[in-house]
Scaffold this active site. Structure first.
Site, PDB file in Angstrom:
ATOM      1  N   GLU A 439       0.831  -1.217   0.000  1.00  0.00           N
ATOM      2  CA  GLU A 439       0.000   0.000   0.000  1.00  0.00           C
ATOM      3  C   GLU A 439       0.864   1.265   0.000  1.00  0.00           C
ATOM      4  O   GLU A 439       0.490   2.285   0.582  1.00  0.00           O
ATOM      5  CB  GLU A 439      -0.944   0.031   1.211  1.00  0.00           C
TER       6      GLU A 439
HETATM    7  C1  LIG Z   1       2.962  -9.769   0.542  1.00  0.00           C
HETATM    8  C2  LIG Z   1       2.664  -8.716  -0.459  1.00  0.00           C
HETATM    9  C3  LIG Z   1       1.354  -8.405  -0.763  1.00  0.00           C
HETATM   10  C4  LIG Z   1       1.070  -7.436  -1.723  1.00  0.00           C
HETATM   11  N1  LIG Z   1      -0.233  -7.209  -2.099  1.00  0.00           N
HETATM   12  C5  LIG Z   1      -0.492  -6.433  -3.184  1.00  0.00           C
HETATM   13  C6  LIG Z   1      -1.793  -6.349  -3.741  1.00  0.00           C
HETATM   14  O1  LIG Z   1      -2.751  -6.922  -3.223  1.00  0.00           O
HETATM   15  N2  LIG Z   1      -1.978  -5.625  -4.871  1.00  0.00           N
HETATM   16  C7  LIG Z   1      -0.955  -4.976  -5.482  1.00  0.00           C
HETATM   17  O2  LIG Z   1      -1.186  -4.353  -6.511  1.00  0.00           O
HETATM   18  N3  LIG Z   1       0.301  -5.025  -4.981  1.00  0.00           N
HETATM   19  C8  LIG Z   1       0.557  -5.737  -3.844  1.00  0.00           C
HETATM   20  N4  LIG Z   1       1.820  -5.819  -3.341  1.00  0.00           N
HETATM   21  C9  LIG Z   1       2.870  -5.053  -3.965  1.00  0.00           C
HETATM   22  C10 LIG Z   1       3.332  -3.886  -3.098  1.00  0.00           C
HETATM   23  O3  LIG Z   1       2.345  -2.904  -3.041  1.00  0.00           O
HETATM   24  C11 LIG Z   1       4.661  -3.402  -3.665  1.00  0.00           C
HETATM   25  O4  LIG Z   1       5.616  -4.401  -3.375  1.00  0.00           O
HETATM   26  C12 LIG Z   1       5.073  -2.062  -3.104  1.00  0.00           C
HETATM   27  O5  LIG Z   1       4.204  -1.052  -3.536  1.00  0.00           O
HETATM   28  C13 LIG Z   1       6.500  -1.685  -3.485  1.00  0.00           C
HETATM   29  O6  LIG Z   1       6.739  -1.864  -4.839  1.00  0.00           O
HETATM   30  P1  LIG Z   1       8.016  -2.716  -5.318  1.00  0.00           P
HETATM   31  O7  LIG Z   1       7.970  -3.995  -4.592  1.00  0.00           O
HETATM   32  O8  LIG Z   1       8.033  -2.758  -6.782  1.00  0.00           O
HETATM   33  O9  LIG Z   1       9.230  -1.926  -4.763  1.00  0.00           O
HETATM   34  P2  LIG Z   1       9.968  -0.697  -5.500  1.00  0.00           P
HETATM   35  O10 LIG Z   1       8.957   0.266  -5.998  1.00  0.00           O
HETATM   36  O11 LIG Z   1      10.945  -1.230  -6.459  1.00  0.00           O
HETATM   37  O12 LIG Z   1      10.716  -0.026  -4.271  1.00  0.00           O
HETATM   38  C14 LIG Z   1      11.979  -0.491  -3.780  1.00  0.00           C
HETATM   39  C15 LIG Z   1      12.520   0.521  -2.773  1.00  0.00           C
HETATM   40  O13 LIG Z   1      12.678   1.787  -3.425  1.00  0.00           O
HETATM   41  C16 LIG Z   1      11.946   2.789  -2.757  1.00  0.00           C
HETATM   42  N5  LIG Z   1      11.363   3.708  -3.741  1.00  0.00           N
HETATM   43  C17 LIG Z   1      10.829   3.410  -4.944  1.00  0.00           C
HETATM   44  N6  LIG Z   1      10.387   4.525  -5.530  1.00  0.00           N
HETATM   45  C18 LIG Z   1      10.608   5.550  -4.688  1.00  0.00           C
HETATM   46  C19 LIG Z   1      10.363   6.963  -4.715  1.00  0.00           C
HETATM   47  N7  LIG Z   1       9.746   7.545  -5.728  1.00  0.00           N
HETATM   48  N8  LIG Z   1      10.721   7.689  -3.640  1.00  0.00           N
HETATM   49  C20 LIG Z   1      11.329   7.127  -2.569  1.00  0.00           C
HETATM   50  N9  LIG Z   1      11.596   5.796  -2.498  1.00  0.00           N
HETATM   51  C21 LIG Z   1      11.232   5.026  -3.540  1.00  0.00           C
HETATM   52  C22 LIG Z   1      10.853   2.064  -1.991  1.00  0.00           C
HETATM   53  O14 LIG Z   1      10.428   2.813  -0.842  1.00  0.00           O
HETATM   54  C23 LIG Z   1      11.559   0.775  -1.600  1.00  0.00           C
HETATM   55  O15 LIG Z   1      12.298   0.968  -0.426  1.00  0.00           O
HETATM   56  C24 LIG Z   1       2.128  -6.750  -2.345  1.00  0.00           C
HETATM   57  C25 LIG Z   1       3.447  -7.044  -2.016  1.00  0.00           C
HETATM   58  C26 LIG Z   1       3.718  -8.026  -1.102  1.00  0.00           C
HETATM   59  C27 LIG Z   1       5.161  -8.360  -0.815  1.00  0.00           C
END
Ligand SMILES: Cc1cc2nc3c(=O)[nH]c(=O)nc-3n(C[C@H](O)[C@H](O)[C@H](O)COP(=O)(O)OP(=O)(O)OC[C@H]3O[C@@H](n4cnc5c(N)ncnc54)[C@H](O)[C@@H]3O)c2cc1C
Length: 596
Positions: A439
């Site tokens: 989220e």
């Molecule tokens: C168990 C689980 C359940 C989930 N459930 C859902 C779901 O139901 N529906 C859904 O759509 N998604 C879901 N997700 C996905 C989740 O919302 C994402 O993993 C999350 O939003 C982060 O995206 P990412 O994993 O691609 O990380 P990234 O976006 O690659 O981020 C990696 C790191 O970089 C930082 N970062 C990235 N961009 C920025 C920025 N602009 N400014 C500052 N820092 C930044 C982040 O804070 C993080 O520390 C789920 C994930 C998990 C693990």
């Protein structure tokens, strides 16, 4: 294995003394919401949480959900528990009566959300996402979509999901690639989503996916994203699930925690293309999705609270049983339980005081949401909405970060027994770790707070909040109770730190946005700690007013001491964080990339 008992006394105290439950009864539609009714609802919820959901938490963690030829199968006992949850009407507790909901205030529902998450975070995620889907369809869907899908989602007979994430599109949803091609009355959706919570399961007869996708001629970036409703089973003319749609779970993830919540890779349109229905207008999907995400962000904040409470109960019970060492200064005599040791008490109070602060902030915000929707005065509605908008990233970010810290303290209090799985303490820590990630990560919440919520009105919502805090600080004066000057001093120092940091952020963000964003995580935590201190100070004042009259003397005295502990032991962090906000950014870009 420790049981879960809902902290009903504190929940009711917060609802009535801090969140103004009585005032909500004056709002249209809430006329029957008395403290007695709320108490009865919470007692019933506490039974379900303690007797049905909590006992499934550990076995659910061990077994997990599994993917079979027929789709995802939930861990043993989950489907029966979910049926009970639905039959007892919990899913639609605060939903609109027009669609079969019970129309209770969000404040009352928030306390139940805390309980579900304390009892069984994996289970609680399923209704959490359904609620987000309900909000999105209700706010933006056509009348036809509302009629066809909302009653079943509200009852919980069907569940909802949120399909945003793709391998290349996580925090940055402008990179979404899932395609939607218009075809007659509907669209054909194709593509892959990852990490979809409860993306498939056997607990309900249909799963309704809300999916972000892009039309063939859509503009680049976030302005080209549309929102679609894609049911697992298409709905027949009689409203019941009919033909299988072309959407399925391709695999489920193996992960650190919440094992019983299936995290699915979802495949849309592998064969003929999945049938999807546009929600709202083309290319406007992202703002719609934020309707769903804002609601979910508040609930994920409550998850942080819920899992922290569960860890606290386990640690407290363990500390009262585990015998180790003697009282300080005694070489002989009986060995004592570890709750007698000063450092264990420090850890327990660190857990307890922050949990109470989070609960107060979460419930007060829940009441603000009710007021923002229903208050007869438009200016008051706007004021409450400003507060909710400002503090949603704080509730989400601060409570989930504390959830991890508090569950970690829970492991620490268990000593070595906490690190192995039998006590359950390790599971709470593992489960809590996802909440600052999904989220919107804490970094994204912090960016939202600093880059949008604080600046969009040039800090006036924050100034309004600080003025309210200052009024509470003044109320703390003039007491003959020795705790109150200390609470006042702690809160005053916190507010001062928040004011200074706010000034710095507002001055810096336009000149040097990188510097302001580098400080944003500290600023978010600072705001959280000071909001917590503000609420604990209000709690102390309310407890002082009640102490003689309510027959709850012990509870009220403990509340005042806990507020003092928070003022002395947690609020000084505000000063340090303010210093970090104002100086930390200077070195963030000092190193070349290869120097990391
Ligand atoms: C168990 C689980 C359940 C989930 N459930 C859902 C779901 O139901 N529906 C859904 O759509 N998604 C879901 N997700 C996905 C989740 O919302 C994402 O993993 C999350 O939003 C982060 O995206 P990412 O994993 O691609 O990380 P990234 O976006 O690659 O981020 C990696 C790191 O970089 C930082 N970062 C990235 N961009 C920025 C920025 N602009 N400014 C500052 N820092 C930044 C982040 O804070 C993080 O520390 C789920 C994930 C998990 C693990």
């Amino acid at each position: 294995m420790p049981n879960y008992r809902a902290p009903l006394q504190d929940m009711q105290f917060v609802m009535t003394s801090l969140a103004g439950l009585e005032h909500l009864a004056a709002l249209p539609g809430y006329e029957e919401v008395t403290p007695d009714l709320a108490e009865a609802v919470l007692e019933e919820a506490a039974k379900l949480a303690g007797e049905v959901l909590a006992p499934l938490n550990r076995p659910g963690d061990e077994q997990g959900a599994s993917l079979t030829q027929e789709g995802v199968v939930a861990a043993d006992g989950f489907a029966a528990a979910y049926r009970q949850f639905v039959q007892n009407g919990w899913n639609g507790l605060s939903a609109d009566p027009e669609y079969g909901g019970q129309g209770l205030p969000w404040l009352v529902a928030a306390a139940t959300v805390e309980m579900w998450n304390s009892a069984n975070m994996s289970f609680a995620l399923c209704p959490l996402l359904t609620a987000g889907a309900i909000e999105a369809v209700k706010a933006h869907g056509s009348d036809e979509l509302k009629t066809r899908f909302l009653p079943k989602l509200v009852s919980g007979e069907w569940t909802g999901t949120m399909n945003l994430t793709e391998p290349q599109a996580g925090s940055d949803l402008s990179a979404v690639r899932t395609r939607a091609v218009p075809q007659g009355e509907h669209y054909k959706i194709s593509g892959q989503k990852i990490f979809i919570t409860w993306g498939d399961h056997d607990m309900a007869e249909n799963v309704v996916h809300l999916v972000l996708a892009r039309l063939p001629d859509a503009p680049e970036g976030t302005r080209g994203i549309s929102l679609f409703l894609v049911p697992k089973y298409l709905v027949g003319p009689d409203g019941s699930p009919a033909e299988r749609n072309d959407v399925e779970c391709a695999s489920i993830e193996h992960k650190l925690g919440i094992h019983a919540s299936p995290t699915c890779v979802m495949s849309f349109g592998e064969r003929a293309g999945a049938i999807g229905y546009l929600v709202g207008r083309e290319n406007e999907g992202l703002p719609y999705m934020f309707t769903m995400m804002n609601e979910a962000r508040q609930k994920v904040g409550l998850q942080g609270l819920g899992i922290a409470e569960r860890a606290y109960q386990a640690a407290r019970d363990y500390a009262k049983e585990r015998v180790q060492g003697r009282l300080v200064g005694q070489r002989s005599g009986n060995r004592v339980t570890i709750i007698h040791h000063p450092d264990v008490r420090r850890m327990l109070l660190t857990m307890k005081s922050q949990i109470e602060a989070m609960r107060a902030l979460g419930y007060v915000m829940a009441a603000d949401i009710d007021l923002a929707h229903k208050h007869p005065d438009a200016e008051e509605r706007r004021r409450c909405q400003r507060r909710v908008d400002l503090l949603t990233p704080v509730l989400k970010g601060w409570c989930t970060e504390l959830g991890v810290e508090i569950t970690s303290l829970g492991v620490q209090i268990h000593g070595g027994a906490g690190y192995i799985e039998e006590t359950g303490a390790a599971q709470y820590l593992r489960d809590s770790r996802i909440a600052p990630i999904y989220e919107g990560t804490s970094g994204i919440q912090a960016g939202d707070l600093v880059g949008r919520k604080l600046t969009m009105d040039n800090g006036s919502a924050m100034a309004e909040l600080i003025t309210e805090m200052r009024a509470v600080e003044r109320e703390l004066g003039g007491s003959d109770n020795a705790d109150f000057p200390v609470i006042r001093e702690g809160l005053g120092g916190g507010i001062e730190a928040l004011e200074q940091a706010t000034k710095w952020v507002l001055e810096t963000i336009r000149r040097d946005p990188d510097a302001a964003l580098a400080a944003s995580a500290h600023y978010l935590m600072l705001t959280g700690y000071v909001c917590g201190g503000w609420q604990m100070a209000r709690a102390a004042l309310a407890a002082r007013a009640r102490v003689a009259s309510s027959g709850q003397e012990g509870f009220c005295r403990a509340k005042i001491s806990t507020a003092r502990f928070y003022a002395e032991q947690l609020l000084p962090k505000a000063n340090a964080l303010s210093t970090m906000v104002k100086s930390g950014a200077s070195t963030v870009f000092a190193l070349e990339e290869e120097q990391f």
